[in-house]
Motif scaffolding. Structure first.
Motif, PDB file in Angstrom:
ATOM      1  N   CYS A 321      43.333  31.262  57.402  1.00  0.00           N
ATOM      2  CA  CYS A 321      44.668  31.686  56.963  1.00  0.00           C
ATOM      3  C   CYS A 321      44.584  32.928  56.076  1.00  0.00           C
ATOM      4  O   CYS A 321      45.395  33.863  56.196  1.00  0.00           O
ATOM      5  N   ALA A 324      43.880  35.975  58.201  1.00  0.00           N
ATOM      6  CA  ALA A 324      45.036  36.405  58.993  1.00  0.00           C
ATOM      7  C   ALA A 324      46.144  37.009  58.137  1.00  0.00           C
ATOM      8  O   ALA A 324      46.857  37.912  58.577  1.00  0.00           O
ATOM      9  N   ALA A 325      46.269  36.538  56.893  1.00  0.00           N
ATOM     10  CA  ALA A 325      47.418  36.945  56.076  1.00  0.00           C
ATOM     11  C   ALA A 325      47.106  38.046  55.081  1.00  0.00           C
ATOM     12  O   ALA A 325      48.018  38.788  54.677  1.00  0.00           O
ATOM     13  N   LEU A 326      45.861  38.146  54.649  1.00  0.00           N
ATOM     14  CA  LEU A 326      45.512  39.079  53.576  1.00  0.00           C
ATOM     15  C   LEU A 326      44.606  40.186  54.094  1.00  0.00           C
ATOM     16  O   LEU A 326      43.572  39.921  54.712  1.00  0.00           O
ATOM     17  N   SER A 327      44.988  41.409  53.836  1.00  0.00           N
ATOM     18  CA  SER A 327      44.139  42.544  54.192  1.00  0.00           C
ATOM     19  C   SER A 327      43.021  42.678  53.160  1.00  0.00           C
ATOM     20  O   SER A 327      43.259  42.497  51.954  1.00  0.00           O
TER      21      SER A 327
END
Length: 386
Positions: A321, A324-327
């Protein structure tokens, strides 16, 4: 494609032959037998690497599986030929070689008389030399070609690791004082990795030599290949397929436990698979293998192990997660890949310790069932599909 054809010709037949060995009468437990065969013949990490990343690991693993089957059947010469072919197809099969060496040696030394022991050792040596000679004959005509092949097989001029792999050295590099890649010369790193790997190989090999058994052979193969993966020089992400093979051969004894390890193996390769655009196949196969492991009957895990597995799976989902969500920050572009490799490395270290511990606790079971004694008509003793 050619990778699918090679699986059909080599890996799938070896998986079917192994299942017929451990369960010679599948009709009695058709569902469990089919599930165990599916688990062995459709390993998600192997499918993702060979048919997504596109390689031919199924050939070397299939030949290694034939070699293991011949060893378990009490056919050491056939075992030697098959493993020699596997080793010459892909040098990464060296990870399994200590277990084969110790099992074949233990079987030879347990012959009835000194003459029979000598004859068995000479037969094994002659078989290996002839097998290697046939494979290497075209290269030996030109010595420089043989030297170039050896240099390619053993890339000692490279560094200890090149990508983010889930082994000890890459994980230790998270701590600046332990970033050995920038602290030591290549020659020093070679000596360090050699000593550490040899130390980790000693316990499972000593146990197999002292108390040879079929189950001990597979446990030793698992522990030795994990030791190489965790501590040796120039490890690639796909090398986790080597310990996965003996683990898969024991999967029918505890399908849920094997599904956990297989999921960790796939997890460790996720950064590589993501670069190849294999996110969707990865998710589908991860869910499928965990579901299959849960659906097959397994012995109950102790409470601590159940909690550890739940925490492990939750932690893996959390890292997915986050990825996928944090660069990643500009200063640390590989932070997600490093997190995946370090998290998987912890699982593999735990798996090594548990395997050696289990081999020690069960070392006296199956005594007298090494290669010196033909297998019984009832299959592979404790390897049987219950």
């Amino acid at each position: 494609s050619t990778s699918k054809v090679s699986d059909l010709l080599i890996f799938f037949p070896s998986a079917l032959a192994y299942m017929r060995f451990v369960a010679p009468r599948p009709a009695a437990r058709r569902r469990a037998w089919a599930g165990a065969l599916l688990t062995l013949s459709a390993l998600p990490p192997l499918l993702l690497v060979d048919h997504g990343h596109f390689q031919y690991n199924g050939v070397s693993l299939g030949l290694s599986l034939w070699a293991m089957l011949f060893a378990l059947r009490g056919q050491p010469l056939r075992c030697s030929v098959a493993f020699s072919l596997a080793l010459n197809f892909k040098q990464m099969c060296l990870y399994l070689s200590p277990a084969f060496f110790c099992y074949l040696l233990a079987g030879s030394l347990r012959q009835e008389s000194a003459l029979k022991r000598l004859r068995a050792l000479l037969a094994l040596s002659f078989t290996v030399v002839i097998s290697f000679g046939v494979v290497w004959a075209p290269l030996l005509v030109e010595p420089r070609a043989a030297l170039a092949a050896l240099t390619r097989i053993f890339p000692t001029s490279r560094h200890i690791y090149e990508d983010k792999v889930a082994n000890v050295w890459c994980t230790l590099a998270l701590l600046p004082p332990l970033k050995l890649k920038s602290m030591l010369s290549i020659s020093s790193l070679l000596r360090l990795t050699l000593c550490c790997t040899a130390t980790a190989l000693l316990p499972p090999c000593a146990l197999l030599l002292g108390w040879p058994s079929r189950r001990g052979f597979l446990l030793c193969a698992f522990s030795c290949s994990l030791a190489f993966f965790l501590l040796s020089f120039q490890v690639h992400e796909k090398h986790i397929l080597l310990p996965l093979l003996p683990a898969a051969l024991l999967a029918h004894l505890h399908p849920a436990l094997f599904a956990w390890f297989s999921a960790a193996a796939s997890f460790s390769m996720f950064p590589l698979l993501a670069r190849d655009g294999l996110r969707v196949p990865y998710v589908v196969l991860q869910m499928a293998q965990l579901a299959l492991g849960a659906a097959m009957p397994s012995p109950p895990l102790p409470p601590l192990a159940r909690w550890a597995r739940a925490a492990s799976l939750f932690g893996g989902c959390a890292l997915h997660c986050a990825e996928a969500a944090l660069s990643p920050p500009a200063r640390y572009p590989d932070v997600h890949a490093v997190a995946f490799s370090a998290y998987a490395c912890g699982h593999f270290v735990l798996a090594y310790v548990c395997s050696v511990s289990y081999q020690w606790r069960t070392r006296r079971s199956e005594l007298g069932t090494s290669l010196a004694v033909p297998p019984s008509e009832e299959g592979a003793l404790s390897l049987k599909l219950e």
